[in-house]
Enzyme design. Structure first.
Site, PDB file in Angstrom:
ATOM      1  N   LYS B  78      11.810   5.785 -18.729  1.00 44.77           N
ATOM      2  CA  LYS B  78      10.175   5.513 -19.094  1.00 44.77           C
ATOM      3  C   LYS B  78       9.844   4.920 -17.612  1.00 44.77           C
ATOM      4  CE  LYS B  78       7.560   3.148 -22.581  1.00 44.77           C
ATOM      5  NZ  LYS B  78       7.656   2.267 -23.733  1.00 44.77           N
ATOM      6  N   SER B 153       5.183   4.302 -27.684  1.00 42.68           N
ATOM      7  CA  SER B 153       4.703   4.658 -26.345  1.00 42.68           C
ATOM      8  C   SER B 153       5.718   5.234 -25.336  1.00 42.68           C
ATOM      9  CB  SER B 153       4.082   3.478 -25.464  1.00 42.68           C
ATOM     10  OG  SER B 153       5.421   2.553 -25.328  1.00 42.68           O
ATOM     11  N   SER B 177       7.998   0.977 -30.116  1.00 45.63           N
ATOM     12  CA  SER B 177       7.877   2.242 -29.043  1.00 45.63           C
ATOM     13  C   SER B 177       8.817   2.963 -28.578  1.00 45.63           C
ATOM     14  CB  SER B 177       7.182   1.516 -27.551  1.00 45.63           C
ATOM     15  OG  SER B 177       5.816   1.247 -27.651  1.00 45.63           O
TER      16      SER B 177
END
Lengths: 96, 491
Positions: B78, B153, B177
């Site tokens: 990420k 996310s 997330s």
């Protein structure tokens, strides 16, 4: 819980954040809505609860506060990220 | 079989047997990214040259006798996790060209083991969101239905795993997330206990709940990654000391247990009340039935403070966000405007121009909450309720081994479907925020589909009891095939 334009402007000045009029209006209504929702917490009796800042109940990892040297390349890479440099130092705008 | 479809277990088996090389495996993943990412937009940066170089080195290390499970395994991270020499943007305009001068501890640990970094994945800006729509570089699409969000996310990481762009991916979980996009994309996502894996080198969002973890194709793989990235770190004082930590092989040992007979699983009634879609309810009940067949016992329990978790979370999070984002001023790095006279003006314009709408919303909300006259009513009260939520959850583990809940009340929603109403988006975390506030480990596992959209179940463990939820999840996956299903071909 209704926030005013003035409150949003004051808060954004504390946060050093430029907002235009449209943003101020949108945030005013959205934040009023969110604060209205989270206000449900006021119904909980917390008199018996001690204050704390986190939920850690285990041993932390601690270390000596020792300076670790970076090599020249690492220093160069890091300083190279700044928009303005002068003789290896980061330039800022005038303060006064 | 296309090499990029392998799990870590399968790929490392082939690598150990000398049937494939890391270079071949890495090329297969890079090829897959080229093939599908134009439609999915899961990756923000792909570092092909560096990845192939790392793969070559991994193959050399193996020739020299090394034999680790992650040696030569390609992964994506990420883009709020620092990677030296490769852009780390947090999907924000303010960090659009930022190149980290060091690796996050978890990246360092994976590199030492010879894992191959393929690139960086999309996220909601600074991990603020549950749809990956808040990215400054455009949204990521759900591979099961391109018109839908992947959750967030860590949406880019979940999509990359679901569509086999990598063998595994890293995400971060602050209030759901990792688990949320894992459920929406039909992959396995583990949020470790707070303190289990180092936060050093993550771009801080909510420092008291942030934790990095894996998104994988199986529970077994999540255990392999966890074993590598967990452990104490002198650069993160909130990691747990080694003497309290699991032994190196504990994750693997937990997967070797013969059965889960007698495991006591709590069903908190508040997580099954109105608001869950009928398809989700039905699918979760089928998963419960399957676990019963495996010998698990289910006990109805109650966690009455559950309904306050989102409120507590959306006071504490913006408060910490407004503090953590104060460092971004465009002076030492990041987005910076040219035409300004004074330092004050520079701050206002760089921050006003660099942050996206949700980041600004959280900064303002957090600043308000922490400001004079509001601190006691909001922040202090939220911290107190947080303790109540935490104690209530920890207490329940005296009578059960783990908890089972839906990961989300519904399946993936349409792109643009909720982005005008921040409160509705915040309520996406309704089943996830409490776990984060209490610092507990939880895993989301695919348990079925509704209209071809994945549904996830969440297993929550007591603090540092990752082994229990991994064990239950692994046994479930051994007798089911939901985690093996793939989205229909995109090309």
């Amino acid at each position: 819980m209704e926030l005013t334009n003035e409150q949003i402007k004051y808060i954004s000045s504390l946060a050093k954040l430029n907002l235009n009029e449209e943003e101020i209006n949108i945030y005013k209504s959205q934040l009023s809505n969110i604060l209205g929702y989270v206000n449900q917490l006021s119904e909980i009796n917390t008199v018996d609860v001690n204050e704390t800042i986190n939920s850690l109940d285990f041993d932390y990892v601690l270390r000596e506060d020792v300076v670790e040297d970076w090599n020249e390349n690492e220093k160069k890479e890091t300083l190279g990220l700044a928009p303005k440099l002068d003789g290896g130092q980061i330039m800022v705008r005038k303060i006064l | 079989m296309d090499l990029n479809k392998y799990t870590i277990k399968e790929a490392s088996g082939k690598l150990k047997a000398g049937e494939i090389s890391s270079v071949e495996l890495t090329k297969a993943c890079l090829g897959r990214i080229k093939e599908v990412d134009e439609k999915l937009k899961a990756c923000l940066t792909v570092c092909e040259v560096e990845a192939l170089d790392m793969a070559k080195r991994a193959d050399e290390r193996r020739k020299n006798g090394e034999n680790g499970d992650l040696l030569g395994i390609p992964f994506l991270a990420k883009d709020n996790i620092m990677t030296r020499g490769i852009k780390t943007t947090a999907a924000s305009r303010i960090l659009e060209n930022y190149i980290a001068p060091f690796d996050a501890t978890i990246i360092k640990k994976l590199k030492i083991r010879g894992a191959v970094l393929l690139g960086k994945t999309n996220l909601d800006e600074f991990a603020h969101g549950a749809s990956t729509e808040n990215s400054a570089f455009g949204p990521t699409h759900n591979p099961w239905d391109l018109k839908r969000v992947p959750g967030g996310s860590s949406g880019g990481s979940a999509v990359a795993v679901a569509s086999d762009m990598c063998i595994f991916a890293l995400g971060t979980d602050t209030g759901g997330s990792i688990r949320h996009p894992a459920a929406y994309c039909g992959v396995t996502g583990l949020k470790p206990s707070y303190g289990r894996s180092s936060r050093f080198g993550l771009i801080a969002m909510t420092s008291s709940t942030d934790v990095p973890g894996p998104l994988t194709k199986t529970v077994e793989d999540a255990g392999i990654v966890m074993e590598a990235i967990s452990g104490p770190d002198k650069k993160d004082a909130t990691t747990i000391k080694q003497d309290n930590s699991f032994s190196e092989n504990e994750y693997k040992q937990s997967l070797k247990k013969e059965n889960i007979k007698g495991t006591r699983i709590g069903l908190p009634m508040e997580y099954f009340e109105a608001g869950i879609s009928e398809d989700v309810r039905k699918t979760i009940n089928e998963a419960i039935q399957k676990l019963k067949e495996l010998g698990a016992e289910f006990i109805d329990i109650s966690l009455p403070h559950t309904k306050y978790a989102v409120s507590v979370y959306y006071i504490i999070t913006p408060a910490e966000v407004s503090s953590n984002l104060a460092r971004f001023d465009g002076i030492r790095y990041g987005f910076s405007v040219e035409q300004v006279e004074t330092l004050q003006e520079l701050y206002f314009k760089n921050r006003g121009g660099g942050f996206g709408a949700e980041a600004k919303r959280r900064i303002i909300l957090g600043t308000y909450i922490l400001s004079s006259g509001h601190f006691d009513a909001y922040y202090k009260q939220a911290q107190k309720v947080r303790i109540k939520i935490t104690e209530e959850m920890i207490d329940i583990f005296n009578s059960v081994d783990c908890l089972l809940t839906p990961t989300s009340p519904h399946t993936a929603f349409l792109l643009g479907g909720q982005d005008k109403d921040p409160l509705k988006m915040y309520l996406e975390d309704v089943f996830l925020a409490g776990v984060s506030l209490a610092g507990l480990p939880a895993i989301s596992i695919p348990v079925g589909f509704s209209n071809n959209l994945p549904i996830g179940v969440q297993l929550i463990g007591n603090k540092f009891n990752e082994n229990k939820i991994l064990n239950i999840g692994h046994h479930y996956q051994m007798v089911t095939d939901h985690h093996l299903k793939k989205p229909k071909p995109l090309v």
